[in-house]
Design an enzyme around this catalytic site. Sequence first.
Site, PDB file in Angstrom:
ATOM      1  N   TYR A 130       5.467 -15.006  -3.170  1.00  0.00           N
ATOM      2  CA  TYR A 130       4.406 -16.010  -2.993  1.00  0.00           C
ATOM      3  C   TYR A 130       3.014 -15.371  -2.970  1.00  0.00           C
ATOM      4  O   TYR A 130       2.018 -16.084  -2.906  1.00  0.00           O
ATOM      5  CB  TYR A 130       4.663 -16.932  -1.790  1.00  0.00           C
ATOM      6  N   LYS A 159      -0.387 -10.946   1.708  1.00  0.00           N
ATOM      7  CA  LYS A 159       0.430 -10.178   0.757  1.00  0.00           C
ATOM      8  C   LYS A 159      -0.298 -10.034  -0.589  1.00  0.00           C
ATOM      9  O   LYS A 159      -0.182  -9.005  -1.256  1.00  0.00           O
ATOM     10  CB  LYS A 159       1.789 -10.860   0.534  1.00  0.00           C
TER      11      LYS A 159
END
Length: 282
Positions: free
Chosen positions: A148, A163
């Site tokens: 994601y 991330k």
Amino acid sequence: MFSEKCLQNQVAVITGGGTGLGKEIAKQYVLQGARVVICSRNPDHLAAGKEEIQSLGGEVLTYQVDVREPKSIEEMKDSIIEQWGRIDILVNNAAGNFIYPAEKLPLKGWKSVIDIVLNGSFYCSQIIGNWMIESNHGGQIINILATYAWTGGPGTIHSACAKAGVLAMTRTLAVEWARYGIRVNAVAPGPFDTEGARQRLWPTQEMQQAITREIPAGRFATPEEVARAILFLSSPYADYITGECLTIDGGAWLGKGIGKVVEHLEDFEKMRMAAKKSKHQS
Ligand code: NAP
């Protein structure tokens, strides 16, 4: 997996190494001859992780470190160098995550995940990277992402943004630090079952089944499968790979959107046959 102990004499630092994937990476490294350092906040996690890793015959150091605190990382680095004299591998694995709609996410939760995942990965990379540069030792860094980071994912705004930042960090440091002999890579696993992830991300069987239905491979990864891919990236067999992100998700992110057509391929075939038949008849 490898015919010889390909990490013999190397020292690997794994953040969040007392539980889940971090512990599995430590075990794979030890089986390949490395000595490992595991660090995180909870001493019980560290003690249990250490016992399991030692049962494989591995040498382990543990440090109570919060990756949001650069001072505690600096002190750990000094202590490792004093005791073992080197650091070859850093794995930025520590993370916090929970599902929350973006419009309601408390800012404290946003800040906490950004601090652990994005800031913590940078603090560890800078502090240990500086040792690798100044000592002319070289080394490598592996960052743990999630797909994601580039697909986005509902309920994960904080983690997805953190991330994505670590993916940019991976590529930036790979280019900047190649001249110092430092490789920087990432992995993006799909779902794998750990106690931490189960509690926070799929607390019911129904949720776990719904996620599984989205995976073309039809199942979650095992932590061991993810750790073995990380072992490959950390090994001399990947010596010329840097700035890369290896996805380990059973085809899940490619299967999003139009990819779901795979479940209907036979329907398409039936429609084609029916169309051919009616053409012949007319
Ligand atoms: P986990 O067992 O809960 O691992 C998280 C680790 O991070 C724990 O050991 C925790 O230890 C440590 N940690 C958290 N905050 C910290 C802090 N401030 N400072 C130092 N350590 C900290 O979960 P996991 O499933 O193995 O996840 C490991 C990695 O894989 C994470 O980066 C996660 O985002 C990624 N990932 C997981 C999945 C999945 O399906 N499980 C999928 C994609 C990516 P303490 O509590 O002792 O601090």
